[in-house]
Design a protein around this motif. Structure first.
Motif, short mmCIF file in Angstrom:
data_model
loop_
_atom_site.label_atom_id
_atom_site.label_comp_id
_atom_site.label_asym_id
_atom_site.label_seq_id
_atom_site.Cartn_x
_atom_site.Cartn_y
_atom_site.Cartn_z
N GLU A 25 -13.68 -116.71 -53.34
CA GLU A 25 -13.32 -118.08 -52.98
C GLU A 25 -14.53 -118.89 -52.54
OE1 GLU A 25 -9.96 -115.46 -52.97
OE2 GLU A 25 -11.84 -115.34 -51.83
N GLN A 26 -15.63 -118.22 -52.21
CA GLN A 26 -16.84 -118.93 -51.79
C GLN A 26 -17.64 -119.48 -52.98
OE1 GLN A 26 -17.87 -115.44 -48.92
NE2 GLN A 26 -19.13 -117.14 -48.25
N LEU A 27 -17.32 -119.03 -54.18
CA LEU A 27 -18.07 -119.49 -55.35
C LEU A 27 -17.74 -120.96 -55.64
CD1 LEU A 27 -17.77 -116.55 -57.91
CD2 LEU A 27 -19.85 -117.32 -56.75
N PRO A 28 -18.76 -121.80 -55.71
CA PRO A 28 -18.51 -123.18 -56.16
C PRO A 28 -18.23 -123.18 -57.65
CG PRO A 28 -20.85 -122.84 -55.78
CD PRO A 28 -20.17 -121.58 -55.35
N VAL A 29 -17.21 -123.87 -58.07
CA VAL A 29 -16.84 -123.95 -59.49
C VAL A 29 -16.63 -125.41 -59.86
CG1 VAL A 29 -15.18 -123.27 -61.27
CG2 VAL A 29 -15.73 -121.68 -59.40
N ILE A 30 -17.32 -125.86 -60.90
CA ILE A 30 -17.12 -127.21 -61.43
C ILE A 30 -16.24 -127.08 -62.68
CG2 ILE A 30 -18.22 -129.26 -62.38
CD1 ILE A 30 -20.80 -128.42 -60.90
N GLU A 31 -15.03 -127.60 -62.59
CA GLU A 31 -14.09 -127.54 -63.72
C GLU A 31 -14.41 -128.67 -64.71
OE1 GLU A 31 -11.92 -125.15 -64.00
OE2 GLU A 31 -11.75 -124.34 -61.96
N LYS A 32 -14.29 -128.35 -66.00
CA LYS A 32 -14.53 -129.33 -67.07
C LYS A 32 -15.88 -130.04 -66.83
CE LYS A 32 -9.59 -130.02 -67.89
NZ LYS A 32 -8.47 -130.98 -67.91
N GLY A 33 -16.90 -129.22 -66.62
CA GLY A 33 -18.19 -129.74 -66.18
C GLY A 33 -19.17 -130.02 -67.30
N GLY A 34 -20.18 -130.76 -66.93
CA GLY A 34 -21.31 -131.02 -67.80
C GLY A 34 -22.60 -130.90 -67.01
N ILE A 35 -23.70 -130.77 -67.73
CA ILE A 35 -25.01 -130.65 -67.08
C ILE A 35 -26.00 -131.49 -67.87
CG2 ILE A 35 -25.57 -128.53 -68.37
CD1 ILE A 35 -27.02 -127.58 -65.76
N THR A 44 -28.79 -133.28 -63.16
CA THR A 44 -27.59 -133.27 -62.32
C THR A 44 -26.49 -132.52 -63.03
OG1 THR A 44 -26.12 -134.66 -60.98
CG2 THR A 44 -26.61 -135.43 -63.22
N MET A 45 -25.41 -132.25 -62.31
CA MET A 45 -24.21 -131.61 -62.85
C MET A 45 -22.99 -132.35 -62.31
SD MET A 45 -25.11 -127.65 -62.02
CE MET A 45 -25.44 -128.17 -60.33
N GLY A 46 -21.87 -132.16 -62.96
CA GLY A 46 -20.63 -132.77 -62.47
C GLY A 46 -19.57 -132.71 -63.53
N ARG A 47 -18.52 -133.47 -63.33
CA ARG A 47 -17.47 -133.54 -64.34
C ARG A 47 -18.04 -134.19 -65.59
NH1 ARG A 47 -12.18 -131.40 -63.37
NH2 ARG A 47 -11.23 -133.26 -64.27
N PHE A 48 -17.78 -133.60 -66.74
CA PHE A 48 -18.36 -134.06 -68.00
C PHE A 48 -17.98 -135.52 -68.28
CE2 PHE A 48 -18.11 -134.65 -72.62
CZ PHE A 48 -19.42 -134.32 -72.98
#
Length: 407
Positions: A25-35, A44-48
């Protein structure tokens, strides 16, 4: 600038504590992400979808199927510069002979020393490139490479020069380590102290002058060097400006104490570590590096990874890829199998291959994804990161980027 995505998930592996247990649960996860990547580095990274709006000028590399993005793996302990193999040793070992018995009978490290000394520098460089590229295809974008199969001036220099040459012919990042203190050479006329003095007085000044390595390693074991001699050696080498790591506690305890006393970056192996060594490592700044490939190759118990984490240590998993005890070289498979045996969470295993491995090689801006960090990336053909370890090494990355370039 290049926008890559959308990924089903991005695991940046950032913001995690570097020591002790981790929950998934400590893992950061970006759903439907882009880089977004430019000039080999992450912007940067974030939502695509959001990134497409914020950076409309970006070229887009569309990912048209479910994929999970991770940082490239870091393998902080390999011996991939060598010639020949030790299949004879392996046959004897699975027939019942021990590693130490085989070594005393002329096998073991000395067998590879003989074969590596006979190889020319071009062959050694080509061998190293081939193995590095295999690792790279499997998501390992940075790897340490040791010498240690030369054990005299000519051949240790030949190995380190071959590693340097190999680094120019593979996209992977190679971090060289001088392991001239692998064992007392059979053809050296003197004691272990004489040999270690020779390394300090004659070999390391040349290695330093030619900028072939900034790290040293020493094997502390009955067939190699005593703890007292190893500690003196490390103190002198570190006094010259070299960083240090130690082959520690593989068959008998003692090496990890040397590593902690010397302030070494890591103590590697640890199969024979007891509660005393575990507690010592947990309280120190020395990283505990476990090598499941050696356990698989030697038919030995795994290092006590679970107990190390629970005690508060920083746990890293490396391949130990070498021709004798760990010929497989498959880092992900080893980590997945050990994780199942030692009851490591997926967060602990993935951190041990990425963000927690970087300090063992003194790497900044590596092992996790963030602005300004090298765009060393790997993408797996699944929608949920848990599938990667679930398949126990069978699933490999379909895409690997080194400094933003798709390999």
């Amino acid at each position: 600038m290049l926008l890559i995505g959308p990924f089903s998930q991005i695991l940046p592996m950032n913001g995690l504590p570097l020591k002790g247990p981790l929950r998934d649960e400590q893992l950061p996860v970006i759903e439907k992400g882009g880089i977004i990547v430019t000039d080999g580095a992450i912007v940067t990274m974030g939502r695509f979808a959001s990134l497409r709006v914020q950076y409309p000028q970006c070229e887009v590399h569309f990912i048209d199927r479910p994929m999970v993005l991770l940082p490239g793996f870091i393998d902080c302990h390999t011996h991939i510069c060598f010639d020949g193999n030790r299949s004879r040793d392996y046959a004897l070992r699975i027939a019942g002979q021990s590693y130490l018995e085989i070594a005393r009978a002329g096998g073991g490290i000395w067998d590879t020393v003989t074969k590596t000394r006979a190889a020319d520098d071009v062959t050694l460089a080509e061998n190293t490139v081939a193995r590095a590229n295999q690792h790279l295809r499997e998501g390992v974008t940075t790897m340490e490479v040791k010498s240690g199969y030369g054990l005299d001036m000519v051949n240790e220099m030949k190995m380190l020069q071959a590693i340097q040459s190999a680094s120019l012919h593979t996209p992977a990042t190679l971090v060289p380590t001088c392991l001239a203190a692998h064992m007392l050479p059979k053809d050296f006329n003197g004691t272990e102290n004489d040999y270690l003095h020779w390394i300090i007085a004659e070999l390391l000044p040349v290695v330093q002058a030619e900028q072939l390595a900034r790290r040293v390693d020493i094997f502390v074991e009955a067939t190699a060097f005593t703890p007292a001699a190893a500690l003196r050696f490390l103190e002198k080498a570190m006094g010259m400006g070299f960083a240090a790591t130690v082959h520690a506690d593989q068959f008998s305890a003692g090496g990890s104490e040397v590593a902690v006393k010397a302030g070494a970056l890591s103590a590697d192996h640890l199969e024979a570590s007891t509660e005393a060594q575990i507690a010592l490592l947990a309280k120190s700044g020395t990283t505990a590096v476990v090598l499941p490939g050696a356990s698989l190759g030697l038919g030995m118990p795994y290092a006590p990874a679970r107990r190390l984490l629970d005690a508060g240590a920083s746990l890293v998993i490396a391949s130990d890829w070498n021709p004798g005890s760990a010929p497989m070289g498959d880092l992900l498979l080893q980590a997945a199998v050990m994780g199942a045996a030692e009851k490591l969470t997926m967060a602990e295993t993935l951190a041990a291959l990425t963000v927690r491995a970087a300090p063992a090689l003194q790497l900044r801006n590596a092992g996790h994804l963030g602005p300004g960090h090298a765009a060393d990336l790997q993408a797996y053909p699944c929608a949920d990161y848990r599938e990667i370890l679930y398949y126990q090494g069978r699933m490999k990355p379909e895409m690997v980027w080194k400094k933003g370039v798709l390999i």
